[in-house]
Design a protein around this motif. Sequence first.
Motif, PDB file in Angstrom:
ATOM      1  N   GLN A  79      -8.116  23.443  27.782  1.00 44.62           N
ATOM      2  CA  GLN A  79      -7.864  24.875  27.890  1.00 44.62           C
ATOM      3  C   GLN A  79      -8.732  25.530  28.953  1.00 44.62           C
ATOM      4  O   GLN A  79      -8.639  26.714  29.187  1.00 44.62           O
ATOM      5  CB  GLN A  79      -8.103  25.555  26.546  1.00 44.62           C
ATOM      6  N   GLY A  80      -9.575  24.745  29.584  1.00 37.07           N
ATOM      7  CA  GLY A  80     -10.368  25.275  30.680  1.00 37.07           C
ATOM      8  C   GLY A  80     -11.679  25.894  30.232  1.00 37.07           C
ATOM      9  O   GLY A  80     -12.314  26.601  31.001  1.00 37.07           O
ATOM     10  N   PHE A  87     -16.113  23.888  40.584  1.00 37.49           N
ATOM     11  CA  PHE A  87     -14.719  23.740  40.161  1.00 37.49           C
ATOM     12  C   PHE A  87     -13.818  24.614  40.997  1.00 37.49           C
ATOM     13  O   PHE A  87     -14.074  25.813  41.164  1.00 37.49           O
ATOM     14  CB  PHE A  87     -14.582  24.116  38.687  1.00 37.49           C
ATOM     15  N   ILE A  88     -12.753  24.031  41.556  1.00 39.03           N
ATOM     16  CA  ILE A  88     -11.777  24.777  42.330  1.00 39.03           C
ATOM     17  C   ILE A  88     -10.444  24.673  41.605  1.00 39.03           C
ATOM     18  O   ILE A  88      -9.878  23.592  41.495  1.00 39.03           O
ATOM     19  CB  ILE A  88     -11.640  24.201  43.759  1.00 39.03           C
ATOM     20  N   PRO A  89      -9.938  25.799  41.059  1.00 39.07           N
ATOM     21  CA  PRO A  89      -8.669  25.723  40.328  1.00 39.07           C
ATOM     22  C   PRO A  89      -7.494  25.415  41.252  1.00 39.07           C
ATOM     23  O   PRO A  89      -7.487  25.799  42.419  1.00 39.07           O
ATOM     24  CB  PRO A  89      -8.533  27.102  39.701  1.00 39.07           C
ATOM     25  N   LEU A  90      -6.512  24.701  40.703  1.00 32.65           N
ATOM     26  CA  LEU A  90      -5.316  24.384  41.475  1.00 32.65           C
ATOM     27  C   LEU A  90      -4.385  25.579  41.510  1.00 32.65           C
ATOM     28  O   LEU A  90      -4.274  26.322  40.533  1.00 32.65           O
ATOM     29  CB  LEU A  90      -4.587  23.202  40.841  1.00 32.65           C
ATOM     30  N   PRO A  91      -3.678  25.804  42.620  1.00 31.85           N
ATOM     31  CA  PRO A  91      -2.721  26.921  42.671  1.00 31.85           C
ATOM     32  C   PRO A  91      -1.545  26.650  41.754  1.00 31.85           C
ATOM     33  O   PRO A  91      -1.115  25.509  41.575  1.00 31.85           O
ATOM     34  CB  PRO A  91      -2.285  26.938  44.138  1.00 31.85           C
ATOM     35  N   LYS A  92      -1.048  27.711  41.145  1.00 34.06           N
ATOM     36  CA  LYS A  92       0.072  27.561  40.196  1.00 34.06           C
ATOM     37  C   LYS A  92       1.399  27.713  40.875  1.00 34.06           C
ATOM     38  O   LYS A  92       1.640  28.225  41.834  1.00 34.06           O
ATOM     39  CB  LYS A  92      -0.041  28.581  39.083  1.00 34.06           C
TER      40      LYS A  92
END
Length: 92
Positions: A79-80, A87-92
């Motif tokens: 769930q993050g 940490f680099i979030p992935l694009p949705k």
Amino acid sequence: MPKYYCEYCNIYLKHSSPTGRKQHAHGRKHINNKIEYFTEFLINQQSLANQTQTTTQTNNLLNPGFFLKEQYTANNISQGVYQPPNFIPLPK
């Protein structure tokens, strides 16, 4: 060529070629099983550290044990809740 056994999923792969292994390693079930495996490992490490801490406190010894700041579970990680540094979030 012998069948490939995945220790995280407890299965033998039907397609044990390198491409079949790679496809399995990128699968959702394998990734979740791997997260669960290492989460259980960290929880066991923490419980062992807590046990050694209580025994060393009673014996007044120093303990350079391994401790987690928080309890991490597979649900928290997926769930993050836990995000590693940088940490680099992935694009949705």
